[in-house]
Enzyme design. Sequence first.
Site, PDB file in Angstrom:
ATOM      1  CG  HIS A  17      -4.882  53.308  49.180  1.00 25.98           C
ATOM      2  ND1 HIS A  17      -4.225  52.250  49.471  1.00 25.98           N
ATOM      3  CD2 HIS A  17      -5.805  53.135  48.233  1.00 25.98           C
ATOM      4  CE1 HIS A  17      -4.731  51.338  49.080  1.00 25.98           C
ATOM      5  NE2 HIS A  17      -5.388  51.645  47.992  1.00 25.98           N
ATOM      6  CE  LYS A  41     -11.068  42.191  45.843  1.00 25.48           C
ATOM      7  NZ  LYS A  41     -10.369  43.695  45.841  1.00 25.48           N
ATOM      8  NE  ARG A  90      -3.869  52.046  40.753  1.00 25.31           N
ATOM      9  CZ  ARG A  90      -4.202  50.722  41.450  1.00 25.31           C
ATOM     10  NH1 ARG A  90      -3.330  50.244  42.312  1.00 25.31           N
ATOM     11  NH2 ARG A  90      -5.213  50.248  41.463  1.00 25.31           N
ATOM     12  CB  SER A 128      -3.283  46.905  48.533  1.00 24.60           C
ATOM     13  OG  SER A 128      -3.680  48.284  48.938  1.00 24.60           O
TER      14      SER A 128
HETATM   15  P1  ADP Z   1     -10.468  48.309  45.440  1.00 23.92           P
HETATM   16  O1  ADP Z   1     -10.798  46.943  45.875  1.00 23.92           O
HETATM   17  O2  ADP Z   1     -12.018  49.213  45.449  1.00 23.92           O
HETATM   18  O3  ADP Z   1     -10.005  48.493  44.197  1.00 23.92           O
HETATM   19  P2  ADP Z   1      -8.232  49.647  46.503  1.00 23.92           P
HETATM   20  O4  ADP Z   1      -7.964  49.792  48.169  1.00 23.92           O
HETATM   21  O5  ADP Z   1      -7.273  48.694  45.957  1.00 23.92           O
HETATM   22  O6  ADP Z   1      -9.799  49.241  46.382  1.00 23.92           O
HETATM   23  O7  ADP Z   1      -8.312  50.769  45.742  1.00 23.92           O
HETATM   24  C1  ADP Z   1      -9.291  51.976  46.372  1.00 23.92           C
HETATM   25  C2  ADP Z   1      -9.070  53.008  45.279  1.00 23.92           C
HETATM   26  O8  ADP Z   1      -7.388  53.751  45.574  1.00 23.92           O
HETATM   27  C3  ADP Z   1      -9.126  52.649  43.739  1.00 23.92           C
HETATM   28  O9  ADP Z   1     -10.058  53.775  43.117  1.00 23.92           O
HETATM   29  C4  ADP Z   1      -7.655  52.686  43.224  1.00 23.92           C
HETATM   30  O10 ADP Z   1      -7.596  53.001  41.900  1.00 23.92           O
HETATM   31  C5  ADP Z   1      -7.098  53.548  44.264  1.00 23.92           C
HETATM   32  N1  ADP Z   1      -5.762  53.437  44.298  1.00 23.92           N
HETATM   33  C6  ADP Z   1      -5.098  52.279  44.822  1.00 23.92           C
HETATM   34  N2  ADP Z   1      -3.704  52.600  44.750  1.00 23.92           N
HETATM   35  C7  ADP Z   1      -3.444  53.795  44.098  1.00 23.92           C
HETATM   36  C8  ADP Z   1      -2.373  54.382  44.129  1.00 23.92           C
HETATM   37  N3  ADP Z   1      -1.205  53.945  44.283  1.00 23.92           N
HETATM   38  N4  ADP Z   1      -2.437  55.775  43.572  1.00 23.92           N
HETATM   39  C9  ADP Z   1      -3.664  56.404  43.428  1.00 23.92           C
HETATM   40  N5  ADP Z   1      -4.919  55.642  43.560  1.00 23.92           N
HETATM   41  C10 ADP Z   1      -4.714  54.314  44.232  1.00 23.92           C
END
Ligand code: ADP
Length: 161
Positions: A17, A41, A90, A128
């Site tokens: 992130h 969630k 990703r 996450s």
């Molecule tokens: P959500 O619950 O909206 O999926 P996340 O916090 O898991 O929220 O992810 C938010 C955004 O960040 C999404 O667009 C996800 O694809 C991106 N993201 C999550 N992990 C990574 C990573 N390791 N590298 C790049 N983008 C990421």
Amino acid sequence: MRRAVYPGSFDPVTYGHLDIITRASEQFDELIVGVLRNSSKTPLFSVNERVKILKEVTKKLGNVRIESFEGLSVNFVRDCGAKVIVRGLRAITDFEYELQMAQTNRIMAPDIDTMFFVTGLEYAYLSSTTVKEVASFGGDLERFVPPYVLEEIRRKIGEKN
Ligand code: ADP
């Protein structure tokens, strides 16, 4: 002013992130990271905790603001006075879901566009969910999250046990 919103759960924020936040902040005058309050969630960290953690780990980025929100991302983006949603990609597995979300958002709000940042290869595997799983088994998190986040995860897991 060119302003964008990066919405997500950030439970917890990872180096993946942060890579997106840093790179997006270089492309816009202001980047607002929107932390979603998602009642369906059960998060590890409350929204307020996630906001606090994100503020700490982005404090050196002068044009990044952290806010929480509920409901539709497009409404939050409009309220922020922005026209762009930032999301990270990703792998192919992200693509289908992200495409569907972006198209749905375009139908609801044709004036708002989604821009995707392709993850740095070193973070392509990182999520996450994985971080939480490794943390629950006492694994090493140093390569996944900044030291401050690591401390907060340790504290939270300590509280739970
Ligand atoms: P959500 O619950 O909206 O999926 P996340 O916090 O898991 O929220 O992810 C938010 C955004 O960040 C999404 O667009 C996800 O694809 C991106 N993201 C999550 N992990 C990574 C990573 N390791 N590298 C790049 N983008 C990421």
